[in-house]
Design an enzyme around this catalytic site. Structure first.
Site: not given
Ligand code: BG6
Length: 408
Positions: A97-98, A160
């Site tokens: 989960d980044h 997230h």
């Molecule tokens: C991803 C989603 O997991 O997270 C995308 O699939 C989204 O739709 C993205 O744009 C958002 O990541 P960040 O790091 O730009 O907030």
């Protein structure tokens, strides 16, 4: 190495190549399989790795990273966990989960558990409400195929945003090791009672962006995006109000909202404290006295901001709120690593604290499932919000008492 995921000889060739690398270096290297494929292949690949005996290796560690989405509902997540765990042990599986790789997200734990100042206030007696926002200004781009099957709740809230909620509300772990941290996180999710179908309309809102502006340019509405069916009921905006039924948080509303094509990119967590019981300084000239608010800024600004009510200089006791801010950019000169850099390094080190455990993913789906089910029974079309706006007015209906959405 090329081949299709269900082709046994591809795995044999892969195994052979890995063995040659070990032999050349005379080292039993650790192995890391990174599954960044269409999700339907996750179980296929795991099964094949098991059948060709690539899932374990004497004298070295074999691990697997699994990309999102991890299932599309509770049932599919349970099935996927069952399939992966029939081959690999839980300690070998790293569900990515980044958001957990973001510096500012990890800092939530440090802020809470390495400073004495916040903990006494971090509960229902002092916290009035919490707003977690993950707003994006981008649309769905070329991802209609994925996004129309997913929607905002699955795409951001289930993973997230619930991660942010867990880190914000969990009890102090005894150490920063994988299981103590994840044990505490799961407890919070289990304390959120999933809504009944009747409760869904009053605690969850969905909407789609209509035509509007982004970056000064006219942009299409969601239904006019390439690859999106004209009658799609996929939400590009979702907001929910959740309650954590435990001793620390009972009664405190947690508002989560996310959407595409909103006014700007902004991810933040705002913890609003209760107002003081009596304000002695209500003189003329006081400007909008507000309860203290602690805002954890995740992106694009990275830092922490605390609002304080302060005396306006002059001969009267007039007061107004000001912000006390910490910004990563000014306190630290070095650039934060990319979320994925940190997470991939952790998998190489076998450090699973910043990865979702099986029970955590399942508990997150258990909260989202009833909302998705109720929505699937409700007829379209969805409420719309203009691209470039702060979202649909329907989202205001979730707010309790005097609560207001923070401006975007
Ligand atoms: C991803 C989603 O997991 O997270 C995308 O699939 C989204 O739709 C993205 O744009 C958002 O990541 P960040 O790091 O730009 O907030």
């Amino acid at each position: 190495m090329t081949g299709s995921f269900d082709q046994p000889d591809m795995y044999d060739r892969l195994g052979q190549a890995l063995t040659e690398l070990d032999e050349d270096a005379d080292i039993a290297f650790n192995r890391l399989f990174y599954l960044s494929t269409a999700p339907s292949f996750f179980p296929v690949i795991a099964k094949m790795l098991g059948e060709r005996e690539l899932h374990r290796r004497e004298g070295s560690e074999v691990r697997m990273i699994v990309e999102k989405p991890f299932g599309t509902d509770l049932e599919s997540a349970l099935a996927l966990n069952r399939e992966l765990l029939s081959v690999f042990d839980e300690r070998q599986i790293f569900r990515i989960d980044h958001y957990l790789g973001k510096e500012t997200v990890q800092n939530m734990l440090v802020l809470r558990f390495a400073n004495e100042i916040f903990e006494p206030l971090w509960n229902r007696s002092y916290v009035d409400s919490v707003q977690i926002t993950a707003a994006e200004d981008i649309g769905i781009g070329t991802r209609a195929g994925y996004y129309d099957q997913s929607g905002a709740l699955r795409d951001l809230i289930q993973n997230h945003m619930l991660q942010l909620l867990m880190l914000l509300t969990m009890e102090p772990p005894v150490s920063f090791d994988a299981n103590p941290v994840r044990d505490e996180k799961v407890k919070v999710l289990r304390a959120i009672r999933p809504p009944t179908p009747e409760e869904v309309p009053s605690m969850a809102v969905r909407a789609q962006y209509g035509p509007g502006k982004a970056g000064g340019e006219e942009v299409h509405g969601y239904l006019d995006e390439e690859g999106v069916p004209d009658d799609s009921t996929t939400e590009t905006y979702a907001a929910v109000r959740l309650k954590i039924s435990n001793w620390r948080w009972a009664g405190v509303p947690f508002y989560l909202r996310t959407g595409k094509r909103l006014a700007r990119k902004n991810t933040e967590i705002a913890v609003r404290l209760k107002p003081v019981p009596h304000l002695a300084f209500q003189q003329q000239g006081s400007l909008g006295v507000e309860p203290n608010q602690l805002v954890l800024m995740v992106q694009p600004n990275e830092g922490v901001s605390l609002s304080l009510v302060t005396k306006i200089p002059g001969a009267r006791m007039a007061v107004r709120p000001v912000n006390m801010e910490f910004q990563y950019g000014t306190s630290f000169l070095s650039q934060s690593p990319e979320a994925y850099e940190r997470l991939i390094l952790d998998t190489m080190r076998g450090e699973a604290t910043l990865f979702a455990r099986n029970d955590e993913v399942e508990a997150a789906w258990a909260i989202c499932d009833p909302i998705l089910q109720a929505w699937s029974q409700m007829p379209g079309p969805l409420p719309q919000y203009p691209a470039g706006s702060a979202g649909p007015k329907e989202a205001d209906d979730l707010l309790e008492g005097d609560d207001r959405w923070r401006p975007l």
